[in-house]
Design an enzyme around this catalytic site. Structure first.
Site, PDB file in Angstrom:
ATOM      1  CG  LEU A 227      -0.175  -6.018  10.140  1.00 64.49           C
ATOM      2  CD1 LEU A 227       1.151  -6.737   9.972  1.00 64.49           C
ATOM      3  CD2 LEU A 227      -0.362  -5.558  11.577  1.00 64.49           C
ATOM      4  CG  ASP A 228      -4.778  -0.664   5.357  1.00 64.45           C
ATOM      5  OD1 ASP A 228      -4.099  -0.983   4.357  1.00 64.45           O
ATOM      6  OD2 ASP A 228      -5.814   0.024   5.281  1.00 64.45           O
ATOM      7  N   GLY A 229      -1.669   0.391   5.563  1.00 62.45           N
ATOM      8  CA  GLY A 229      -1.104   1.725   5.380  1.00 62.45           C
ATOM      9  C   GLY A 229       0.381   1.771   5.106  1.00 62.45           C
TER      10      GLY A 229
END
Length: 267
Positions: free
Chosen positions: A42-44
């Site tokens: 779950l990046d960003g």
């Protein structure tokens, strides 16, 4: 007042049309081979928040709501297991304010997820906390264990919430477990096999099937110490340029189609 009513009605109609289109796409995808285990990095969230002029914790909150949405999409597709990299052990190195905000969000949303009528109860999903749980604050650990206990009899699907987690820690823990079992058995066998380590991984203990797809959002192309053992053989690695809070069905469709294409090509 009339314009506001019309605007609300149009918004409702758009939502209904979007929901029907989403259901139609999911139905079409379901006709082909479906991955049994999908993992997300779950990046960003922070970059998303900055791009919107929001506070960082608001980006993390939007990321949680998107995780909930993607979990539901996966379940509708009959994916048996979904894993999410929610918090790395390395994230404890961030500012105390951000860590505390993330822990508070985790506590709140864990208790929310496991309530009657909520997504885990509604779809029969068993929640498993995967990671070095002793590092969690007591209040978060209590919420995590409550959520696990409330969903332990659900058997339609598994949701691995990885926090706080790193793959190196998981592998190290598996090695310790194998050694401990050797000592308890009082055996002269000192060989440790890959198969034994695999059995002692946290995801294996949770009952997770082999990992088919690993997806990372935000355009970054690295694994960041996530499920390194699980994705070392046949896992398809997919990288999306969308920030996690904005990652949705239309980002996921080509990923599933690519998986189906490769499955058909092998058969």
């Amino acid at each position: 007042m009339l314009l506001q009513l019309i605007s609300s009605l149009l918004g409702w109609l758009r939502e209904q049309a979007s929901a029907k289109a989403e259901d139609a796409i999911i139905s079409i995808l379901s006709a082909g081979p479906i991955p049994q285990h999908v993992a997300f990095i779950l990046d960003g969230n922070r970059r998303y928040a900055r791009s919107k002029g929001m506070q960082v914790n608001e980006g993390h909150t939007d990321g949680f709501y998107n995780l909930r949405k993607m979990l539901e999409i996966c379940i509708k597709l009959n994916v048996r297991c979904v894993s999410a990299y929610a918090f790395s052990i390395e994230n404890f190195k961030r500012s105390p304010e951000e860590v505390n905000a993330l822990m508070t969000l985790a506590e709140e949303k864990l208790l929310e997820l496991c309530q009657k009528g909520e997504i885990l109860d509604h779809h029969g999903i068993r929640l498993v906390i995967v990671g070095h749980r002793d590092m969690l604050p007591e209040r978060v650990l209590a919420a995590a264990e409550k959520a696990e206990n409330m969903t332990k009899h659900n058997n339609r699907a598994i949701f691995n919430l990885c926090m706080p987690y790193t793959s190196r820690d998981e592998i190290t823990t598996a090695v310790r477990s194998v050694i401990q079992s050797r000592l308890e058995d009082d055996t002269d066998n000192t060989e440790i096999t890959a198969e034994e380590l695999d059995v002692h991984l946290m995801t294996s203990i949770a009952g997770s099937p082999p990992l088919d797809i690993l997806v990372r959002s935000s355009g970054v192309k690295r694994l960041s110490d996530y499920m390194l053992w699980q994705c070392s053989e046949d896992t398809q690695l997919q990288f999306s340029s969308s920030y996690w809070p904005e990652f949705g069905l239309w980002d996921f469709v080509p990923i599933v189609l690519d998986y189906q294409r490769k499955v058909w090509w092998k058969s």
